[in-house]
Every structure is written in structure tokens, then in C-alpha cells.
Design an enzyme around this catalytic site. Sequence first.
Site, mmCIF file in Angstrom:
data_model
loop_
_atom_site.group_PDB
_atom_site.id
_atom_site.type_symbol
_atom_site.label_atom_id
_atom_site.label_comp_id
_atom_site.label_asym_id
_atom_site.label_seq_id
_atom_site.Cartn_x
_atom_site.Cartn_y
_atom_site.Cartn_z
ATOM 1 N N SER A 1 -5.936 4.706 8.827
ATOM 2 C CA SER A 1 -6.682 4.502 7.588
ATOM 3 C C SER A 1 -6.078 3.337 6.797
ATOM 4 O O SER A 1 -6.770 2.400 6.393
ATOM 5 C CB SER A 1 -6.636 5.796 6.768
ATOM 6 O OG SER A 1 -6.993 5.569 5.438
ATOM 7 N N ASP B 1 -13.369 3.535 7.748
ATOM 8 C CA ASP B 1 -12.330 4.227 6.978
ATOM 9 C C ASP B 1 -12.909 4.797 5.696
ATOM 10 O O ASP B 1 -12.549 5.898 5.279
ATOM 11 C CB ASP B 1 -11.158 3.295 6.653
ATOM 12 C CG ASP B 1 -10.123 4.019 5.808
ATOM 13 O OD1 ASP B 1 -9.634 5.068 6.257
ATOM 14 O OD2 ASP B 1 -9.841 3.591 4.679
ATOM 15 N N HIS C 1 0.853 -1.187 0.000
ATOM 16 C CA HIS C 1 0.000 0.000 0.000
ATOM 17 C C HIS C 1 0.886 1.233 0.000
ATOM 18 O O HIS C 1 1.912 1.263 0.663
ATOM 19 C CB HIS C 1 -0.898 0.012 1.237
ATOM 20 C CG HIS C 1 -2.040 0.979 1.106
ATOM 21 N ND1 HIS C 1 -3.232 0.644 0.502
ATOM 22 C CD2 HIS C 1 -2.160 2.273 1.481
ATOM 23 C CE1 HIS C 1 -4.046 1.690 0.523
ATOM 24 N NE2 HIS C 1 -3.416 2.696 1.108
ATOM 25 N N ARG D 1 -12.115 13.210 5.197
ATOM 26 C CA ARG D 1 -10.804 13.859 5.313
ATOM 27 C C ARG D 1 -10.399 14.507 4.001
ATOM 28 O O ARG D 1 -9.783 15.572 3.981
ATOM 29 C CB ARG D 1 -9.751 12.826 5.735
ATOM 30 C CG ARG D 1 -9.902 12.407 7.188
ATOM 31 C CD ARG D 1 -9.063 11.170 7.493
ATOM 32 N NE ARG D 1 -7.674 11.361 7.188
ATOM 33 C CZ ARG D 1 -6.880 10.431 6.626
ATOM 34 N NH1 ARG D 1 -7.361 9.249 6.318
ATOM 35 N NH2 ARG D 1 -5.627 10.693 6.388
ATOM 36 N N LYS E 1 -7.584 -0.949 6.628
ATOM 37 C CA LYS E 1 -7.923 -1.640 5.369
ATOM 38 C C LYS E 1 -7.053 -2.869 5.176
ATOM 39 O O LYS E 1 -7.520 -3.930 4.793
ATOM 40 C CB LYS E 1 -7.642 -0.723 4.162
ATOM 41 C CG LYS E 1 -8.656 0.326 3.904
ATOM 42 C CD LYS E 1 -8.408 0.979 2.546
ATOM 43 C CE LYS E 1 -7.287 1.995 2.525
ATOM 44 N NZ LYS E 1 -7.602 3.302 3.050
HETATM 45 N N1 URA Z 1 -3.920 6.190 1.826
HETATM 46 C C1 URA Z 1 -4.919 5.731 2.643
HETATM 47 O O1 URA Z 1 -5.450 4.631 2.447
HETATM 48 N N2 URA Z 1 -5.298 6.508 3.650
HETATM 49 C C2 URA Z 1 -4.724 7.711 3.917
HETATM 50 O O2 URA Z 1 -5.111 8.346 4.861
HETATM 51 C C3 URA Z 1 -3.698 8.179 3.063
HETATM 52 C C4 URA Z 1 -3.306 7.387 2.014
#
Ligand code: URA
Length: 452
Positions: free
Chosen positions: A183, A161, A82, A168, A187
Site C-alpha cells: 500500500s 491502493d 511516509h 482494509r 503510492k
Molecule cells: N499507510 C498506508 O498508506 N497504507 C497502509 O496500509 C498503512 C498505513
Amino acid sequence: MFVVPLIERKRDGGTLTPEEWSALIAAYTAGEVPDYQMSALLMAVLWRGLERAELAALTDAMLASGSRLTFDGWDTRRVDKHSTGGVGDKVSLVLAPLVAACGVAVPMISGRGLGHTGGTLDKLEAIPGFRTGLTLAEAKSQVQQLGCAMLGQSPEVAPADRKLYALRDVTATVEAIPLIAASIMSKKLAEGLTALVLDVKRGSGAFLPSLDQGLELAQTMIALGEDRGCSTVALLTAMDRPLGRACGNGLETEEAIMALRGEGPPDLMEVTYALGVEMLLAAGVEKSSAKARTKLENALGSGLAAEKFERIIEAQGGNPAIVEDPAVLPQAQAVEIFEAPETGVVTRVDPRLIGRTVVAMGGGRQRVEDTIDPAVGFVITVKPGDKIVAGEPIASVYARDAAGISLGCQALADAITIGDRLREKPLPLVSHRVSNAGVEPLGREPGGRRKG
Ligand code: URA
């Protein structure tokens, strides 16, 4: 739920208990806390930060707001990566099929564009018919059959999230280490992973530009992952210029396809291979970086990775013909070549301005409910340090109309600066490897120091 006292306490520098975080996130997910109160709380967190126990409680509450993928009794190792968000960052589209083609399962849950950065889901949805809204049961069966599924957060996966991310994005509360960490990890921990590789961006186009912030974010996420049984490592990579050439959803998807066909730009390939090596090592399918790299190169060179992407697209309802013919992707109504205004050396390509302009041209969201235009954006063919001659084509603008073209050309004129020589060296593409064992510098810092 009475939220005002919680906002006040956080605003004044106090802490919320784990039970309060848990109740608050559950109530927000259920629609019992309005967005305006949550926005105020997020802003208080941005200013005041979170204690370690608060961050753990927030992450666990976000994870518990939905279900998780489980692969009980299935021994194939599952690894995902990620990114913390960048401009031109289409690595996931190349990496997921590439790593899956090497025999590692990749259950990838991604996000949408956030602020000035693009999101993997928006890029995938540029593919006609591609369905990112898989159920967890569908994702699981696809991962077990094909080795990879690329999906978004359905209401099943970390729905807290999903709501917070969108909020956000439009309330200037992205740039906070604990909010980004919670966040991403909520996930990723829902994916039933054996291991996770994080791409933490640094430089002016990153949410957290400084090296120290990048390292802190990496260490925060690694601690969250390791404490929850998911082996986690991070690479710090450069976001002081866009990655690759294309910026904008459909254009980036096209560039990712070209990369899978062996024609990717060198910087995109370097970052992709570096992350891919970490994924193969974390999965235990190779023991050395050199062997892992060779395996990745073979999977790409043999066409296996491109074929894997075709199968993923087909399984998710998209048109697999785009892998052979990217012209099937949505095309912009208006295109204009941008020429170098003077002779000299490119000293800077400002990623934030490019990313913001893609959003302004319709390629991202300014309000939660906005739909995006997958065809708009830029292809910028120069990098800092390149010598250019006045009148030479250095970029293209893809827009809906003449107003978009003029917005895009103005942004290129401001974002690409030209001088007589490069005054500040670009950041190393991959500068640090961070694990629970510590920080390992990999590249030389522009000032010559190696920060460890
Ligand atoms: N990627 C994400 O999944 N969440 C964030 O807050 C920033 C980047």
C-alpha cells in the site's frame, strides 16, 4: 475473472503467480471483482503472508493501476516521507513545508485515516477549502513552482491502493506486513521520487506493535523501494503513546501550525526533525546530520516553513489565514476539561483507545462511506512519567454533543492510567535507523538492551 480458486489457494497457504496478481488487481480496479471476494483474499493474505515475488508483483500491479508523476529533465531532488500510521501523528503537515523551505521538492501523496490511526488527507481537509484531489499535472506544476504539493490518491494515482485501503479499513485487514508495504510503496513509487524516508511506528498504537515486526516492515519496504530505483531509509519511532498533544483532525492541524510557528510540543518536534534530517541527507543538500538539523531549525525559526505552508494552502484552494489564526478551523460544539482523578504518576496514555474513540466520536470512518467531523478529538497534555495532582486539568474533550463528551471522558478515564511510579519506561522516540546497509540502534530500549 474467476477469483474463487485464487482465494482458495491463498487460504490454503499456496502462492499466486505474478500474472495472477497483475490480472486480479487490474480486474479489481476496473470494478470486475466484488469487494466481498477481495476482502476474503485480503484476509487470506493477512493469515498466510506473501512470498517475496508475490509482494513484488502485488506492489507493481498496484503501482501500474494508475499513472506516475514524472519530472524528466528537472534536476531538483525529490524526497518524501511516509508514516505507517499512528495516533496524533501530524508530522507530515509540519515536515512537508519545512523540508520544502530547505530547497528540497516534496511531492506528497497521502492517505486517509485507517483503523484507529489518523490520515494526513483528513487533517488537510479540516482546512476550509483545501483541495487534496489535485490531478498529477496540477501536482507536478505546483511542486515545480512551490517545492511541495500535498495530495490524495485521485483515480490517477495507484487507484488499486485507494480501493484496497478503504476496504482494509473496514474489514480488519490492515495489520499485515505485505499489505501495508504494498500500500505505502505503490503510492510512494508513483511520486517520481529520488529518495523516500519512512517513519515506521512501533508500540501498542502501531498497526504492528512489536520491534521485530517494525524492523521487518521497514526492511520489506526498503527492499521494494531500492529494487525500484528509489533510495529508501526508515526510522522506527514510538507509538506507545500519542504523538504530541492533539488527536483528531482539526485539532492536529492546529497543533501542526503551532509547530510551524515554533510552538510545537517537544516529542512532535523531535520526530519531525529526525525525519527531516534524513530527508535533507537523502536529497544531498547537507552532508552531516548536525548541519541538516541546523538548516531545518533555521527554516522553522525564520518563519520560512510557516510561510511555505501558507503558500501550499493558498495554491490548493484553502484559506491561508489559518496559519495566522487557527481559530478559522472548524470548532467543536461541545468542549470539556478532563481533570486528573487522583494524585500520582501517569503510567500510560493508551494510543489505540484514544484513536478508536476519535473514530467513535465522528472523527474517523466506521464504514467506507462515512464522512468525518474534523472538529472532534482530544488534547492530552500529560505524558507517561508526568507527576499529576488530583483535580489538575490534564486533557480536553472536543465533541459534537453531550453524548460525545461523555464518550470522550470515559475513554480518557480508561486510557490515562495513574500509579505511584512508572513501571515500564516509554519507548525511545526514535529508536532505530534502517537502510539497505542494516539496522542501526539509536535509542536505549526500555529493558536496557540495544537491539540491532
Ligand atoms: N499507510 C498506508 O498508506 N497504507 C497502509 O496500509 C498503512 C498505513
